[in-house]
Design an enzyme around this catalytic site. Sequence first.
Site, PDB file in Angstrom:
ATOM      1  N   HIS A 140      -3.907  12.871  -4.501  1.00 46.24           N
ATOM      2  CA  HIS A 140      -3.623  11.975  -3.375  1.00 46.24           C
ATOM      3  C   HIS A 140      -2.195  11.426  -3.563  1.00 46.24           C
ATOM      4  O   HIS A 140      -2.001  10.247  -3.858  1.00 46.24           O
ATOM      5  CB  HIS A 140      -4.653  10.847  -3.345  1.00 46.24           C
ATOM      6  CG  HIS A 140      -4.712  10.081  -2.053  1.00 46.24           C
ATOM      7  ND1 HIS A 140      -3.929  10.397  -0.957  1.00 46.24           N
ATOM      8  CD2 HIS A 140      -5.451   8.998  -1.683  1.00 46.24           C
ATOM      9  CE1 HIS A 140      -4.198   9.539   0.028  1.00 46.24           C
ATOM     10  NE2 HIS A 140      -5.110   8.687  -0.389  1.00 46.24           N
ATOM     11  N   GLN A 154      -0.715   8.223  -1.760  1.00 48.30           N
ATOM     12  CA  GLN A 154      -1.236   6.972  -2.307  1.00 48.30           C
ATOM     13  C   GLN A 154      -0.428   6.551  -3.532  1.00 48.30           C
ATOM     14  O   GLN A 154      -0.048   5.381  -3.675  1.00 48.30           O
ATOM     15  CB  GLN A 154      -2.714   7.167  -2.698  1.00 48.30           C
ATOM     16  CG  GLN A 154      -3.344   5.933  -3.301  1.00 48.30           C
ATOM     17  CD  GLN A 154      -3.482   4.803  -2.289  1.00 48.30           C
ATOM     18  OE1 GLN A 154      -3.994   5.010  -1.211  1.00 48.30           O
ATOM     19  NE2 GLN A 154      -3.015   3.607  -2.634  1.00 48.30           N
ATOM     20  N   ARG A 168       1.821   2.067   2.118  1.00 41.51           N
ATOM     21  CA  ARG A 168       1.573   3.447   2.568  1.00 41.51           C
ATOM     22  C   ARG A 168       2.519   3.788   3.715  1.00 41.51           C
ATOM     23  O   ARG A 168       3.078   4.874   3.781  1.00 41.51           O
ATOM     24  CB  ARG A 168       0.116   3.611   3.036  1.00 41.51           C
ATOM     25  CG  ARG A 168      -0.951   3.390   1.963  1.00 41.51           C
ATOM     26  CD  ARG A 168      -0.878   4.449   0.876  1.00 41.51           C
ATOM     27  NE  ARG A 168      -0.949   5.782   1.439  1.00 41.51           N
ATOM     28  CZ  ARG A 168      -2.093   6.431   1.706  1.00 41.51           C
ATOM     29  NH1 ARG A 168      -3.242   5.877   1.409  1.00 41.51           N
ATOM     30  NH2 ARG A 168      -2.074   7.654   2.220  1.00 41.51           N
ATOM     31  N   ARG A 177      -5.395  16.339   5.524  1.00 39.27           N
ATOM     32  CA  ARG A 177      -6.423  15.825   4.598  1.00 39.27           C
ATOM     33  C   ARG A 177      -7.570  16.817   4.612  1.00 39.27           C
ATOM     34  O   ARG A 177      -8.221  17.014   5.643  1.00 39.27           O
ATOM     35  CB  ARG A 177      -6.893  14.430   5.012  1.00 39.27           C
ATOM     36  CG  ARG A 177      -8.108  13.965   4.213  1.00 39.27           C
ATOM     37  CD  ARG A 177      -8.431  12.505   4.395  1.00 39.27           C
ATOM     38  NE  ARG A 177      -7.481  11.670   3.696  1.00 39.27           N
ATOM     39  CZ  ARG A 177      -7.661  10.369   3.435  1.00 39.27           C
ATOM     40  NH1 ARG A 177      -8.772   9.767   3.824  1.00 39.27           N
ATOM     41  NH2 ARG A 177      -6.745   9.678   2.799  1.00 39.27           N
ATOM     42  N   CYS A 196      -6.985   1.743  -4.247  1.00 38.97           N
ATOM     43  CA  CYS A 196      -6.420   2.478  -3.102  1.00 38.97           C
ATOM     44  C   CYS A 196      -7.128   2.110  -1.798  1.00 38.97           C
ATOM     45  O   CYS A 196      -6.571   2.322  -0.726  1.00 38.97           O
ATOM     46  CB  CYS A 196      -6.520   3.968  -3.348  1.00 38.97           C
ATOM     47  SG  CYS A 196      -8.209   4.521  -3.647  1.00 38.97           S
ATOM     48  N   ASP A 224     -10.953   2.951  -8.402  1.00 38.55           N
ATOM     49  CA  ASP A 224     -11.233   3.630  -7.129  1.00 38.55           C
ATOM     50  C   ASP A 224     -12.750   3.789  -7.043  1.00 38.55           C
ATOM     51  O   ASP A 224     -13.478   3.572  -8.029  1.00 38.55           O
ATOM     52  CB  ASP A 224     -10.520   4.993  -7.107  1.00 38.55           C
ATOM     53  CG  ASP A 224     -10.723   5.765  -5.803  1.00 38.55           C
ATOM     54  OD1 ASP A 224     -11.101   5.143  -4.788  1.00 38.55           O
ATOM     55  OD2 ASP A 224     -10.511   7.004  -5.797  1.00 38.55           O
TER      56      ASP A 224
HETATM   57  N1   CP Z   1      -6.413   4.900   0.536  1.00 35.31           N
HETATM   58  C1   CP Z   1      -6.629   5.784   1.526  1.00 35.31           C
HETATM   59  O1   CP Z   1      -6.199   6.934   1.493  1.00 35.31           O
HETATM   60  O2   CP Z   1      -7.342   5.277   2.574  1.00 35.31           O
HETATM   61  P1   CP Z   1      -7.961   6.135   3.789  1.00 35.31           P
HETATM   62  O3   CP Z   1      -9.015   7.032   3.198  1.00 35.31           O
HETATM   63  O4   CP Z   1      -8.513   5.118   4.727  1.00 35.31           O
HETATM   64  O5   CP Z   1      -6.867   6.941   4.419  1.00 35.31           O
HETATM   65  N1  NVA Z   2     -11.171   9.103  -4.317  1.00 33.34           N
HETATM   66  C1  NVA Z   2     -11.394   8.704  -2.951  1.00 33.34           C
HETATM   67  C2  NVA Z   2     -10.134   8.163  -2.367  1.00 33.34           C
HETATM   68  C3  NVA Z   2     -10.233   7.680  -0.952  1.00 33.34           C
HETATM   69  C4  NVA Z   2      -8.932   7.185  -0.416  1.00 33.34           C
HETATM   70  C5  NVA Z   2     -11.921   9.876  -2.146  1.00 33.34           C
HETATM   71  O1  NVA Z   2     -11.435  10.995  -2.337  1.00 33.34           O
HETATM   72  O2  NVA Z   2     -12.831   9.687  -1.340  1.00 33.34           O
END
Ligand code: CP
Ligand code: NVA
Length: 318
Positions: free
Chosen positions: A139, A142, A301, A111, A273, A233
């Site tokens: 993502h 997700q 997930r 990440r 999400c 989101d």
């Molecule tokens: N939806 C999601 O990716 O959650 P986190 O940021 O907690 O991993």
């Molecule tokens: N769009 C959000 C998703 C978090 C799971 C972010 O990137 O922070």
Amino acid sequence: MSTAAPARKDFLSVLDFDPSDLERCLEIAAQVKADRTLGRQAPTSAALAGRHIAMLFEKASLRTRSTFEIAVVELGGNVVSLQPEAALGKREPVADVARNLERWVDGIVIRTFSQRVLEEFARAAPRMRVINALSDDQHPCQALADVMTLREQWGPLRGRTVAYVGDGNNVAVSLVHATLMLGVNIHVVSPDGYQLPDWAVQQAAAASRHGARLRLFSDAADGVAGADAVYTDTWTSMGQEAEAERRRQVFAPYQVNDALMSHAKPGALFMHCLPAHRGEEVTADVFESAASVVFDQAENRLHVQKALLVMLVAAAHA
Ligand code: CP
Ligand code: NVA
């Protein structure tokens, strides 16, 4: 259950899958979900025996990190937690980090901010599988859970319509990829200046199957009209915190509330999400309503990521 590895080594985007990979991933995910009660007796409980999967998280995570770690352990593998300041800092070039890691581990879940960092890892380490656990652009893990959830709710997906309301961000891009690939129409409803990026719109045409269409809207009620599910989101993604106040103003007309849900089809699902911000992108009423499948998305997930690891890592060594 066929577990042949996809043609692409890595999973940096839903588009690294072809439609048959996506179908297989969803089939395996449904199977591992059903088998989970078997614990150590599950047929995949040793799929990653002797394999090491590294975790490298440069941004916060509850769901993604926990579910990947649980997935590796339940598949009989070993998790290696890396320090972002050591692996993505200034100590050495990304390509050197990747070439070290591939001597030790079979896969890495990353990440980070830039999609380019993921691509660099993937390119520098031809033997190591790289999985995108969220970047600023995409993502994809997700989106796998999202379409699994829709399939559980609806059965066949073709011809359905999902409306994504809000920022044209990483979650939106991957949702567009996955829905179109499965023949689901997708509406993306965003204020000016926050639409889906052009590169993602262009990719959509190539990703689409069975005549599924991407349509872009700026009016929330128009975009939601006739939708079978409404997805939103956060208005402020990780890394954009300095813009939060401005974004709260710009996105206010795009809140998913009962009035907006009433434009969707009767019985339309609500998706998110997570993490969610009640009173911002969604009201508490909609979030807590019977239409909300957000915790199914979160549960799934785990199952889709197990399927992904089976396909990318276990199948590669079968
Ligand atoms: N939806 C999601 O990716 O959650 P986190 O940021 O907690 O991993
Ligand atoms: N769009 C959000 C998703 C978090 C799971 C972010 O990137 O922070």
